[in-house]
Write an enzyme that holds these catalytic residues in place. Structure first.
Site, short mmCIF file in Angstrom:
data_model
loop_
_atom_site.label_atom_id
_atom_site.label_comp_id
_atom_site.label_asym_id
_atom_site.label_seq_id
_atom_site.Cartn_x
_atom_site.Cartn_y
_atom_site.Cartn_z
N ASP A 101 0.83 -1.20 0.00
CA ASP A 101 0.00 0.00 0.00
C ASP A 101 0.87 1.25 0.00
OD1 ASP A 101 -2.04 1.82 0.17
OD2 ASP A 101 -2.43 1.48 2.30
N LYS A 108 1.61 7.88 0.90
CA LYS A 108 2.09 7.86 2.26
C LYS A 108 3.45 8.56 2.37
CE LYS A 108 -0.16 3.44 3.45
NZ LYS A 108 -1.06 3.92 4.50
N GLU A 182 -8.15 2.40 0.91
CA GLU A 182 -8.41 1.44 -0.16
C GLU A 182 -8.86 0.08 0.35
OE1 GLU A 182 -5.19 -0.28 1.61
OE2 GLU A 182 -5.38 1.85 1.14
N ARG A 184 -11.09 -0.80 2.59
CA ARG A 184 -12.55 -0.94 2.66
C ARG A 184 -13.16 -1.08 1.27
NH1 ARG A 184 -12.86 4.75 5.62
NH2 ARG A 184 -10.92 3.85 6.38
#
Length: 342
Positions: A101, A108, A182, A184
């Site tokens: 991720d 991030k 992302e 969910r």
């Protein structure tokens, strides 16, 4: 049974430790590897379905497709099913499997991105919990399904964007206001599949979903959100007996629901709450809950049993995976077998 559970926990530890590239190649790059892994379950009557790449887009799985479409290795929905002849109920376990991720375009920081190779801990726990259950005490009173929602949230010219409107498999539309929310999104297509195709009576989704989980339930307890107080207690007790500790999250759709936290003017909902001070771990779980159908079945006190398990922190100690979730799910499987025996 304990030895088999230990044997299935070990691959979870290995999987969470793999680099994102190795993990993506292992799980997504070659469908034959996954088929080979499932061959050991064939004798127990387990079937395997893989919906991958543009087939997800074409069949309407718009949420998981958009999350993973920017990766070199396109997303996949993997469904393993065990259907005994005497099954009275249908149980589905759904795991978030984000192999890495980056946060997507809401990227991030350099401090926040390392360790994101463990963001598939939910799918790892679901897969190996399923394997341990089928190889030790396979249920006879219900069908058991494991749904792995696998994608890599990458940055590319094809990345999904803030302000995009996504059509999910439940039929509901989602306004993207955070590409780093992302998990969910992939889960909502997974639980919708369980409702539409598996006629699920019980759904448990498990995910490394929110950083807020540690504030809600601590570093070693997963958070449990459920529409049924009795089922919530069953999940929590399964965690206590197995050592995968868990504790309840607030379930209050009237005050902490989609219409309150994620209201959109242009879609059925946003994918992230604007107010992050109002029980964000509950809010993330309620987003998944909004994609269960029919709605009456999964409402508070409805006939469907749903639990969302946020295990963002107990999935690791330091940089290493713990195998959290395998013991909880195998224990829960035994309890459900007793529940459905009459």
């Amino acid at each position: 049974m304990a030895s088999v559970i230990l044997q299935t926990v070990a691959p979870v530890l290995e999987a969470t430790a793999l680099s994102a590239a190795a993990k993506t190649l292992l799980v997504l790059g070659t469908k034959t590897r996954l088929l080979a892994a499932a061959e050991g379950l064939a004798a127990a009557g387990v079937s395997l379905e893989v919906i991958q790449g543009t087939e997800l887009r074409d069949r309407g799985y718009g949420a998981i497709w958009n999350v993973g479409k920017a990766s070199e290795h396109l997303p996949a929905l993997v469904i393993l099913s065990h259907r005994p002849a005497g099954a009275k109920k249908s149980v589905a376990w759904v795991g978030k499997g984000i192999t890495f991720d980056t946060g997507g375009l809401a990227i991030k920081t350099k401090e926040g991105m390392p360790t994101m190779k463990v963001d598939m801990g939910g799918s790892a726990g679901v897969f190996h919990g399923f394997v341990a259950t089928i190889l030790t005490e396979p249920p006879q009173n219900y069908s058991l399904h494991a749904i792995l929602c696998i994608a890599e949230n990458s940055v590319d010219e094809r990345s999904f964007r803030p302000d995009d409107i996504i059509s999910s498999y439940s039929g509901k539309t989602i306004e993207v206001n955070n590409t780093d929310a992302e998990g969910r999104l992939v889960l909502c297509d997974g639980v919708a599949h369980a409702c539409k195709h598996l006629d699920a009576d019980v759904i448990v989704d498990m995910a490394t979903l929110t950083g807020a989980q540690a504030y809600a339930t601590g570093l070693r307890h997963g958070g449990v959100l459920s529409n049924q107080e009795s089922f919530e207690s069953l999940v929590v007790s399964s965690g206590r007996e197995s050592g995968d500790l868990a504790y309840p999250l607030i379930f209050c759709p009237e005050l902490i629901g989609i219409s309150t936290l994620m209201k959109s003017e242009v879609a059925d909902m946003k994918n992230s709450a604007s107010d992050r001070s109002n029980a964000p771990s509950t809010g993330a779980g309620m987003f998944v809950h909004a994609h269960l159908s029919p709605e009456d079945k999964w409402a508070e006190g409805g006939e469907g049993w749903w639990a969302h398990i946020d295990m963002a922190y107990p999935v690791t100690v330091g940089a290493r995976g713990t195998g959290w979730g395998v013991g909880l799910l195998t224990t829960l499987a035994q309890k459900l077998e007793q529940q459905f025996s009459s």
